[in-house]
Design an enzyme around this catalytic site. Sequence first.
Site, short mmCIF file in Angstrom:
data_model
loop_
_atom_site.label_atom_id
_atom_site.label_comp_id
_atom_site.label_asym_id
_atom_site.label_seq_id
_atom_site.Cartn_x
_atom_site.Cartn_y
_atom_site.Cartn_z
N ASP A 58 8.98 11.80 13.74
CA ASP A 58 9.67 11.35 12.52
C ASP A 58 8.91 11.82 11.27
O ASP A 58 9.36 11.58 10.15
CB ASP A 58 9.94 9.84 12.54
CG ASP A 58 8.68 9.01 12.64
OD1 ASP A 58 7.58 9.57 12.74
OD2 ASP A 58 8.81 7.75 12.63
N SER A 59 7.80 12.54 11.48
CA SER A 59 7.16 13.24 10.35
C SER A 59 8.15 14.20 9.70
O SER A 59 7.94 14.65 8.58
CB SER A 59 5.92 14.01 10.82
OG SER A 59 6.21 14.80 11.96
N ASP A 97 10.74 10.78 18.75
CA ASP A 97 10.30 9.53 18.13
C ASP A 97 11.46 8.57 17.93
O ASP A 97 12.52 8.96 17.40
CB ASP A 97 9.75 9.84 16.73
CG ASP A 97 8.24 9.88 16.70
OD1 ASP A 97 7.60 9.38 17.65
OD2 ASP A 97 7.70 10.42 15.72
N LYS A 125 8.84 8.18 22.15
CA LYS A 125 7.61 7.59 21.64
C LYS A 125 7.98 6.50 20.65
O LYS A 125 8.92 6.65 19.88
CB LYS A 125 6.78 8.69 20.96
CG LYS A 125 5.59 8.17 20.18
CD LYS A 125 4.64 9.29 19.83
CE LYS A 125 4.92 10.03 18.54
NZ LYS A 125 4.89 9.20 17.32
N GLU A 127 5.99 3.32 18.07
CA GLU A 127 4.70 2.93 17.50
C GLU A 127 4.36 1.48 17.82
O GLU A 127 5.20 0.59 17.70
CB GLU A 127 4.76 3.10 15.96
CG GLU A 127 4.92 4.55 15.54
CD GLU A 127 4.86 4.73 14.02
OE1 GLU A 127 4.58 3.76 13.28
OE2 GLU A 127 5.10 5.87 13.58
N GLU A 194 -3.66 7.93 16.59
CA GLU A 194 -3.63 8.56 15.26
C GLU A 194 -4.69 7.93 14.35
O GLU A 194 -4.74 6.70 14.18
CB GLU A 194 -2.23 8.42 14.64
CG GLU A 194 -2.16 9.07 13.27
CD GLU A 194 -0.75 9.40 12.80
OE1 GLU A 194 0.22 9.10 13.52
OE2 GLU A 194 -0.63 9.96 11.70
O1 KIV Z 1 5.89 12.01 13.65
C1 KIV Z 1 4.91 12.66 14.03
O2 KIV Z 1 4.77 13.87 13.78
C2 KIV Z 1 3.89 11.95 14.78
C3 KIV Z 1 2.56 12.62 14.92
C4 KIV Z 1 1.80 12.49 13.66
C5 KIV Z 1 1.80 12.10 16.09
O3 KIV Z 1 4.10 10.88 15.22
#
Ligand code: KIV
Length: 269
Positions: A58-59, A97, A125, A127, A194
Amino acid sequence: MVTTKEPERMKLKQDRLKSLSKRKFRAGDKPICAITAYDYPTARVLDEVGVDIILVGDSLGMVVLGFPDTTHVTLEHMCHHTEAVARGAKDTLILGDLPINTYDTPEQALATAKVLVNAGADAVKLEGGIIQEEKIRKIIEAGIPVIGHLGMLPQSVLEEGGYKKKGKTQEQANRLIDSARCLEQVGCTAIILESVIPKVAQDITNAISIPTIGIGCGRTSCDGEVAVITDVIGSYPWFVPPFATPRASVADDIKRAVTEYKEAIGKEV
Ligand code: KIV
């Protein structure tokens, strides 16, 4: 669009996920190489290079969509980009994510995970540690592999008032280790750490049998590394985290190429 996966490819991916869960660097295996991608051409190149995991993180909210943080990312955004990545990366494991506010209950977490799998993710994934146990269990029991995410949690940036290094106090370190053990027990394939201080990241790595994949945790404290692609290729120069090592200057190359193109317009070759 729903990405169709042939049975052999699904079997290959399941085998890869199983062997990924045993990839402890200390056991002499190669460190895990994970990197983000958000679009078809990047995913296709990464597939050709051969990496262990492509994370549709989600970056993308910041480095692709121009939001200030990941709290603006929706499931629609994630699906749009996961589908593109799945079209480009046929063989590499794709991790998607779960965006903020889409896994508030175990039922919602499972429903969201299914949507991402339909978009092309092989695993998801989310959090958080112990408080996410029931949600993770629900997803795994439905047959969807989960990779955990501990340490600095970007979706909590507003509550936390910034991006803060984790594991600096004994209490934080203990909580991280307890969470890592919990994620291992519930059946996570691996855990992304992280911005955890290297000593604590190393302690977590030593404490669990599933691999840790670090970002901003030092180069040797985890069983592998994950990087945001724009940090590696230099295509988002406006913010580069201090731990990142850019290995190309794509933004500069684009500027140079487009300037040359602009100047060449109207001229004989
Ligand atoms: O969203 C993302 O790119 C991430 C990484 C920073 C691990 O979760």
